[in-house]
Structure formats: structure tokens, C-alpha cells
Design a protein around this motif. Structure first.
Motif, mmCIF file in Angstrom:
data_model
loop_
_atom_site.group_PDB
_atom_site.id
_atom_site.type_symbol
_atom_site.label_atom_id
_atom_site.label_comp_id
_atom_site.label_asym_id
_atom_site.label_seq_id
_atom_site.Cartn_x
_atom_site.Cartn_y
_atom_site.Cartn_z
ATOM 1 N N THR A 80 -43.110 83.234 43.204
ATOM 2 C CA THR A 80 -43.508 81.801 42.712
ATOM 3 C C THR A 80 -42.568 81.527 41.124
ATOM 4 N N THR A 81 -42.772 80.233 40.875
ATOM 5 C CA THR A 81 -42.312 79.977 39.570
ATOM 6 C C THR A 81 -43.070 80.708 38.371
ATOM 7 N N LEU A 82 -41.999 81.350 37.338
ATOM 8 C CA LEU A 82 -42.488 82.067 36.382
ATOM 9 C C LEU A 82 -43.033 81.670 35.243
ATOM 10 N N GLU A 83 -42.773 80.204 35.186
ATOM 11 C CA GLU A 83 -43.314 79.431 33.725
ATOM 12 C C GLU A 83 -45.039 79.290 34.358
ATOM 13 N N PRO A 84 -45.982 79.631 33.426
ATOM 14 C CA PRO A 84 -47.316 79.426 33.585
ATOM 15 C C PRO A 84 -47.775 77.728 33.251
ATOM 16 N N TYR A 105 -60.380 85.088 30.546
ATOM 17 C CA TYR A 105 -59.386 84.684 31.257
ATOM 18 C C TYR A 105 -58.019 85.520 30.889
ATOM 19 N N PRO A 106 -57.532 86.322 31.782
ATOM 20 C CA PRO A 106 -56.595 87.164 31.276
ATOM 21 C C PRO A 106 -55.284 86.697 30.851
ATOM 22 N N LYS A 107 -54.965 85.674 31.049
ATOM 23 C CA LYS A 107 -53.514 84.801 30.496
ATOM 24 C C LYS A 107 -53.687 83.870 29.340
ATOM 25 N N ASP A 108 -55.063 84.111 28.638
ATOM 26 C CA ASP A 108 -55.217 83.196 27.447
ATOM 27 C C ASP A 108 -54.371 83.660 26.082
ATOM 28 N N TYR A 109 -53.857 84.617 26.392
ATOM 29 C CA TYR A 109 -52.790 85.050 25.245
ATOM 30 C C TYR A 109 -51.626 84.143 25.032
ATOM 31 N N LEU A 110 -51.454 83.524 26.171
ATOM 32 C CA LEU A 110 -50.273 82.544 26.368
ATOM 33 C C LEU A 110 -50.310 81.367 25.539
ATOM 34 N N THR A 126 -40.392 91.421 29.024
ATOM 35 C CA THR A 126 -40.419 90.946 27.471
ATOM 36 C C THR A 126 -41.521 89.884 27.574
ATOM 37 N N ASN A 127 -42.190 90.089 26.336
ATOM 38 C CA ASN A 127 -43.432 89.024 26.280
ATOM 39 C C ASN A 127 -42.888 87.964 25.801
ATOM 40 N N ASN A 128 -42.551 86.966 26.522
ATOM 41 C CA ASN A 128 -41.628 85.653 26.270
ATOM 42 C C ASN A 128 -42.282 84.629 26.875
ATOM 43 N N GLY A 129 -43.689 84.816 27.471
ATOM 44 C CA GLY A 129 -44.501 83.606 27.742
ATOM 45 C C GLY A 129 -44.408 83.478 29.400
ATOM 46 N N LEU A 130 -43.597 84.089 30.082
ATOM 47 C CA LEU A 130 -43.287 83.858 31.471
ATOM 48 C C LEU A 130 -44.471 84.906 32.177
ATOM 49 N N HIS A 131 -44.670 84.506 33.458
ATOM 50 C CA HIS A 131 -45.646 85.205 34.169
ATOM 51 C C HIS A 131 -45.132 86.766 34.301
ATOM 52 N N SER A 132 -45.737 87.967 33.980
ATOM 53 C CA SER A 132 -45.225 89.216 34.023
ATOM 54 C C SER A 132 -46.439 90.181 34.763
ATOM 55 N N ASP A 133 -45.965 91.245 35.518
ATOM 56 C CA ASP A 133 -46.968 92.011 36.154
ATOM 57 C C ASP A 133 -47.412 93.062 35.279
ATOM 58 N N VAL A 134 -46.859 93.194 33.973
ATOM 59 C CA VAL A 134 -47.071 94.053 32.963
ATOM 60 C C VAL A 134 -47.724 93.244 31.663
ATOM 61 N N PHE A 135 -48.421 92.206 31.910
ATOM 62 C CA PHE A 135 -48.962 91.021 31.121
ATOM 63 C C PHE A 135 -49.859 91.902 29.857
ATOM 64 N N PHE A 136 -50.837 92.793 30.653
ATOM 65 C CA PHE A 136 -51.483 93.635 29.919
ATOM 66 C C PHE A 136 -51.082 94.601 28.959
ATOM 67 N N TRP A 137 -50.059 95.026 29.474
ATOM 68 C CA TRP A 137 -49.212 96.136 28.346
ATOM 69 C C TRP A 137 -48.891 95.391 26.973
ATOM 70 N N PHE A 138 -48.421 94.166 27.210
ATOM 71 C CA PHE A 138 -47.764 93.476 26.107
ATOM 72 C C PHE A 138 -49.202 93.515 24.880
ATOM 73 N N GLY A 187 -58.703 84.099 23.238
ATOM 74 C CA GLY A 187 -57.199 84.515 23.424
ATOM 75 C C GLY A 187 -56.894 86.005 23.569
ATOM 76 N N ARG A 188 -58.123 86.835 23.995
ATOM 77 C CA ARG A 188 -57.969 88.322 23.729
ATOM 78 C C ARG A 188 -58.299 88.888 24.947
ATOM 79 N N ALA A 189 -58.486 88.247 26.204
ATOM 80 C CA ALA A 189 -58.602 88.687 27.254
ATOM 81 C C ALA A 189 -57.774 89.990 27.732
ATOM 82 N N ALA A 190 -56.328 89.608 27.663
ATOM 83 C CA ALA A 190 -55.473 90.800 28.027
ATOM 84 C C ALA A 190 -55.665 91.959 27.215
ATOM 85 N N GLU A 191 -55.829 91.733 25.882
ATOM 86 C CA GLU A 191 -56.068 92.757 24.909
ATOM 87 C C GLU A 191 -57.357 93.671 25.408
#
Length: 673
Positions: free
Chosen positions: A528-532, A420-425, A233-245, A626-630
Motif C-alpha cells: 500500500t501507499t506509505l504516506e499515512p 490509536y497506535p499511529k497518533d505519534y505521527l 527511520t522515523n520519518n512519518g511513513l508507515h513502518s512495521d517497526v513504528f512501536f520501536w521508534f 500522542g503516546r499510544a505507540a510509546e
């Protein structure tokens, strides 16, 4: 003249150590890095003392083994030394004698070279380990004022290259061979041998008929090799499917591989996400999922082993190369059949550091698909022998590192700069960060500091050690306990073991937490810790990364607009982050940082430019929107659409690159050869 041993086992003790008693007039000390048991240590010590020879464990800290520029040598090895070692090996007669023209039809030679130059210092046969041992011995010789010495070490391939390297430090390198049943099993597992596959299915209690491989009626799909961040779920934690969100890819188009059973919470999230999955782990329970543990088919092409030739002088090297051919073929066959059975057309991975991705890339290519890697970490703007890539696509932060990729020998037909792929966070986590900030402010805090650390191991000889991590906490905890208007948020890389690793500093941490002015982000994933890091940064006035050599967390914070500081205790003077102002962004130790930090917290206007990364942000991320993952998700989605239309992989790759160039600029796509 002292004698050093990499490891003393019973066999080495009998064949190499005890014969030294005959040289006792010239020898009074035997030093060792490791010994197989305490009992052997007691027995051997008592025997050697008869000849007035001391048996001493070589104690040192990785942080003490530095070069003339005060850089920790362990961090320098993959950037400099191992490049030189690999170059000499590739130019040697033995290497050229073994090299086959057929390797040019695949990625095998890159696979082989990456295996040869393995930088892992705790890997028994790696180049990185022997180079590190030589430097440690050279350091100890200097400390003890020895002019020369002998080092007994595990025999390695291309031994003459390492002997020459050791000789430059006045060290005579002698070798021994040891048997490792564990290494043999690991190699068989890497080769995906038929008997290993049989054993896997047998452990699943599958009947013999169940071994028949079955094709599933799937439309073209993508799969991934994740880091164990199973958040769906797109809740701000590290995710292997971040690109899918951040894409329009249907969940049913992603086949998620399960290396371990899902927890009940993960099952619920997984079900809601409607992702498809395949089971890759051994399980005796029926799951109803497609199961893939290996293959009995052999339809993909394989490389031939090197045949015996009369007068061949490179026996150990030939064995090694043949073993690497077997491993390469095994990995390639495993992933080829995986892609064939499940109709996988895109495989996405983060792992550029092992040679495994090169064999996978050849396997999926033969299956008509594409291998893509996304950049996980900032590389410091310097080449590393461990970081070269041979893949169809690399999703990178920017195109500023194209020269670095070329220098380290990467081969990437389509290098795509996405940012940077996690800038959507940054936007997603704003509300959560505000809650953290309000929690600290409610306890009297006026200024908040975020601090990021790295993991540590118990033995500081093979890692920078717990002491370095304790510093990351000690100074800030003392500041918080002494100043009731200051708060701190710690984001450890590995939270599960933090209390144990902090040792006596854990008591300070618990006191600070009791005040309500200290928070630790400790929601842990598999590794590792899930919080970015940016969650802590967004809740703070300033952020600190305790390791310039691992600057990705700091970069994430700076890209989010938070003033960010770096502590460089490892002496990474060639890191491009030294383009930032020393004394305002980069500091050599915690004490100098703390003095400047306190002044900034009291009167920020008195310290202009403190924590300012603006001079290099455009180089790190040319988009910053903020659109790298997009962008990454859309690229993958467009490729899937092409495969669904029945296009060939070459056409899909060319068409999607053309579309991306039109939208985001052709300068954002480059070819690395």
C-alpha cells in the motif's frame, strides 16, 4: 426454471451442463458466474443453441446486491449471515461426531471454526463465497421474476447447512466436485511439509549438510509479522517497526524477518537502525544472514488426526478437519522451531483476520514465549466472524469494544487499551504537512480538502469496483477545476495502480495536477501507499473518507483535530459511526456531501458542527495524547526485560499487566473469554 453454475469447466460441461439438453422443454437459459476458457464458451454455446438453450454470463455489480435495508450484502455477511451458518454447523451432528476432547488443550477448535467461516468470496471453498453466490442468484431471480431455480456449486463441507440456507431463497443447491492441483500445493505449503522444506533449501542451492539446523546464541528477542512497510527511520511513513521508534527497545533485541531481499535504500536504513534480521526467503546469493525456511525437527506437540471409524458418514468433513489439523500442526511446528532456534520470546503481528495467528500463538507458547496482536483498523463497533482473536495479548484502541470481542468469540487473556497506535505521527508530520499546504497556497489556493480512498479490483462483481473509486475523485476534481481557490490532496490506499483504475477520470486528475492545486500522495510500499492519511489531513481544512465501511483513515484524521466527513454508499447502517450527525458528518452520497461542503468552504460559520467527531472521540481513544505507540513499545520492552531475567511467560504476562495498570489505570486492561 433457470439453472446457475458457479464455474463451468470441461468436466462440468460434460457431466452437468450437456445433460440439461434433455430438459430443454422446461429450460431456456443456463447462467454461469465463471467459465474456464473462451474456447469452451464458444463450443458449449453452439451445442446448447441446438436445444434452444442460451448460455449467459451472470453480470452484476457487488454494489447492486443489497438487502431490504439497502446495505451491500457482501459487507453484511461476516456480521450476520456467517455467524448463523457457523452456529448451525457447530450444532450439527456431523460436527459433534468429529469433535475431539483433546482440542480443548489448544487453540485448534478456534482455528478450525475460523477456517470454516472464511468470508473471502474469491476463495473457492469458503462459506462467504457460497453465501454470496446464493444472494446474487436470489437477486437475479427477483430481477428476472423467477419463482425458483437450481444452483450448481462446488461441493463444500457441511453441505446440508448451505442447502438449507439456499432453500430459504427458493434455490435448490446442487453440488459437484472439482480437482485443484493449485489448492493441493497451497495446502502442502501451509502444512510446511518436509518435502516442501527440502525443496526450499534445494532452490537455495544449499549442500545437504547445510540442512542441519543451528541454534544461534541470541539473548531473548522479539520478532514480528509485518505488512511490508519496510521503513526503518522515523520519518512519518508507515513502518512495521513504528512501536520501536517510540520505545527504549535496543535494535539488537528485534529480529526482523525478511520475506524479500532488501533494496539498496532499505539496506542503508536497516544498517543505520542496527536491527537484527533473519532471512525467510529463497536466495541463491550469500547474504551472511541467519536462514530459516522450515524445520526437520519435530519436538513440539502436535494434534492427532481423526482416525477412520466404521460407519463414519462425514467423509468429506473428516478430510477437511484432518487437513486443517495438518495445517495447524505445520504452522505451529514452523513457528515453534523458529522461536526455539532464534530465542524468540515475543511475536508481534497485525493479522487477526486469518486463523494462522492461532496456530502461531500455540507454537510460541510451547516455546515459552508470548503472542501479541496490535489493532490495525477500526471495526465499526460491530462484531465480524472474520475478526475474532485467540492470542495472549491484544493492543487495542480502547476498551469500549470489549463486548464486540466477546460476541465474535475472541479469547484474549490480556486486552490492553493503548489508544490509536499511529497518533505519534500527528506531531511528527506537522512540518511536512505545512510544506504541502504552502505548496498549494502558492498556486492561489485558499481552502484545501483531503480525500482518502480504498483499493478496487477490475471485476466489480467481486469488489465494490472502480466506479466507486472514480466517484471519490470525480466530484472533487470538478470542484478544483471550476474553483481556482480550492485545492485537494488525495491519499489513495494503493497508488501504484491508481491511473489505470481511474480510467477516464485519470484525465481529469492530470488536468487538476497541472494547475498545481491537486496533489497525490503516491510513495508506495510493497502493498500500500506509505504516506499515512493524516499527512494529507494535517495540510487541509477538511478531510473526506469515501467509505464509511473503512473508517480508520477518517478516525485518524478526526483524532488529529481535522473536521472529517464520511460517505456511506455501501449502506452500513449498523456501523457505530452513524452516531455522528447525518448531513454534517455522515452522507449517503457524494452529491449531497458536495452541496454541504461548498457552503462550509465559503462560510464555515454558517455550518456549525460540520465534520465534528467530538461526541465519540473518547470512545475511540481514551488517551488522545500522542503516546499510544510509546505505551505499546514500553509494554513490549518490559516483557523483554522479564524474559531476560529468566522469568516464565505466565509471570512476565502478569507482572507487565500489573505495572501497566498502575501507571495507566487497571480499567485499561481486560480479559476476554
Amino acid at each position: 426454471m433457470p439453472v446457475y453454475f458457479e464455474k463451468i469447466s470441461i468436466i462440468i460441461a460434460v457431466t452437468k451442463v450437456l445433460p440439461l439438453l434433455a430438459r430443454r422443454r422446461r429450460l431456456n437459459t443456463v447462467l454461469y458466474f465463471d467459465i474456464s476458457s473462451d474456447l469452451l464458451l464458444k463450443i458449449l454455446s453452439r451445442i446448447l443453441i441446438i436445444g434452444k438453450i442460451k448460455l449467459v454470463r451472470l453480470d452484476f455489480r457487488m454494489m447492486d446486491i443489497r438487502d431490504e435495508n439497502s446495505e451491500v450484502i457482501r459487507l453484511r455477511l461476516p456480521r450476520e449471515d456467517l455467524f448463523g451458518i457457523l452456529s448451525e454447523i457447530k450444532g450439527s451432528k456431523k460436527y459433534q461426531e468429529l469433535r475431539q476432547d483433546i482440542w480443548e488443550t489448544s487453540r485448534f477448535e478456534d482455528f478450525l471454526n475460523k477456517s470454516i467461516s472464511n468470508a473471502a468470496i474469491n476463495h473457492k471453498f469458503s462459506a462467504g463465497r457460497i453465501a454470496y453466490l446464493i444472494h446474487v442468484v436470489a437477486w437475479h431471480m427477483k430481477q428476472s421474476r423467477y419463482d425458483d431455480c437450481v444452483l450448481f456449486a462446488q461441493k463444500r463441507i457441511f453441505q446440508s447447512t448451505y442447502s438449507k440456507y439456499a432453500k430459504s431463497f427458493q434455490i435448490v443447491l446442487k453440488t459437484y466436485c472439482s480437482f485443484s492441483f493449485r489448492q493441493i500445493l497451497w495446502n502442502e505449503r501451509e502444512k510446511n511439509s518436509r518435502w516442501i522444506t527440502f525443496l526450499k533449501y534445494l532452490l537455495c542451492l544449499k549442500p545437504f549438510l547445510g540442512f542441519r539446523e543451528k541454534s544461534y546464541n541470541y539473548s531473548p528477542k522479539m520478532t514480528l509479522i509485518g505488512r511490508g512497510d519496510r521503513v526503518f527511520t522515523n520519518n512519518g511513513l508507515h513502518s512495521d517497526v513504528f512501536f520501536w521508534f517510540n520505545s527504549s527497545i535496543p535494535g539488537a533485541d528485534i529480529l526482523f524477518p525478511l520475506q524479500k531481499p532488501l533494496s539498496e535504500l532499505e539496506k542503508r536504513d536497516f544498517s543505520q537502525a542496527r536491527l537484527d534480521c533473519v532471512q525467510l526467503h529463497i536466495s541463491r546469493k550469500k547474504t551472511g544472514l541467519p536462514l530459516y525456511l522450515g524445520t526437520y525437527r519435530n519436538k513440539c506437540s502436535t494434534l492427532p488426526r481423526i482416525k477412520n471409524r466404521t460407519g463414519h458418514k462425514s467423509k468429506i468433513e473428516k478430510q477437511f478437519v484432518n487437513n486443517q489439523i495438518d495445517i495447524y500442526n505445520g504452522i505451529k511446528k514452523y513457528w515453534y522451531q523458529y522461536c526455539q532456534l532464534l530465542n524468540i520470546k515475543i511475536l508481534l503481528s497485525w493479522d487477526r483476520f486469518s486463523p494462522m495467528h492461532m496456530a502461531i500463538a500455540d507454537g510460541i507458547k510451547e516455546a515459552g514465549g508470548v503472542m501479541a496482536i496490535w489493532q490495525l483498523a477500526y471495526n465499526g463497533g460491530v462484531p465480524a466472524v472474520t475478526s475474532n482473536i485467540s492470542s495472549d495479548i491484544l493492543f487495542s484502541f480502547s476498551n469500549q469494544d470489549d463486548d464486540i470481542e466477546k460476541k465474535q468469540g475472541s479469547k484474549i487473556p490480556f486486552k490492553v487499551a493503548i489508544g490509536y497506535p499511529k497518533d505519534y505521527l500527528f506531531t511528527l508530520l506537522k512540518d511536512q504537512a505545512d510544506l504541502l499546504r504552502k505548496k498549494l497556497i502558492s498556486n492561489g489556493v485558499k481552502k484545501i480538502i483531503a480525500c482518502f480512498d480504498e483499493n478496487s479490483l477490475d471485476d466489480s462483481r467481486w469488489h465494490t469496483g472502480h466506479d466507486l473509486q472514480r466517484e471519490n475523485y470525480f466530484f472533487l476534481l470538478e470542484m478544483v477545476l471550476s474553483n481556482p481557490w480550492i485545492g485537494v490532496i488525495f491519499k489513495p490506499k494503493v497508488a501504484k495502480t491508481l491511473q489505470r483504475r481511474l480510467g477516464p477520470v485519470a484525465e481529469l486528475l492530470n488536468k487538476a495536477k497541472a494547475t498545481g492545486r491537486c496533489l497525490v500522495l503516491e510513495n508506495s510500499g510493497i502493498a500500500t501507499t506509505l504516506e499515512p492519511p493524516v499527512l494529507a489531513a494535517l495540510a487541509s481544512d477538511i478531510a473526506i473518507q469515501g467509505h464509511l465501511s473503512a473508517g480508520t483513515s477518517a478516525m485518524e484524521s478526526a483524532l488529529a483535530g481535522i473536521p472529517t466527513l464520511l460517505v456511506d454508499r455501501e449502506g452500513q447502517y449498523k456501523n457505530k459511526l452513524y452516531a455522528l450527525e447525518e448531513g454534517k458528518v455522515v452522507f449517503r452520497n457524494w452529491r449531497s456531501l458536495m452541496d454541504a461542503l461548498m457552503e462550509f468552504l465559503r462560510v464555515p460559520e454558517n455550518v456549525p458542527g460540520f465534520g465534528d467527531w467530538s461526541p465519540i472521540l473518547d470512545q475511540l481513544d481514551p488517551f488522545r495524547d500522542g503516546r499510544a505507540a510509546e505505551r505499546m513499545g514500553s509494554y513490549l520492552d518490559d516483557m523483554l526485560r522479564g524474559f531476560k531475567k529468566g522469568l516464565r511467560r505466565e509471570d512476565v504476562l502478569a507482572n507487565v499487566a500489573e505495572k501497566y495498570g498502575k501507571v495507566w489505570g487497571y480499567d485499561k486492561i481486560s480479559e476476554i473469554r
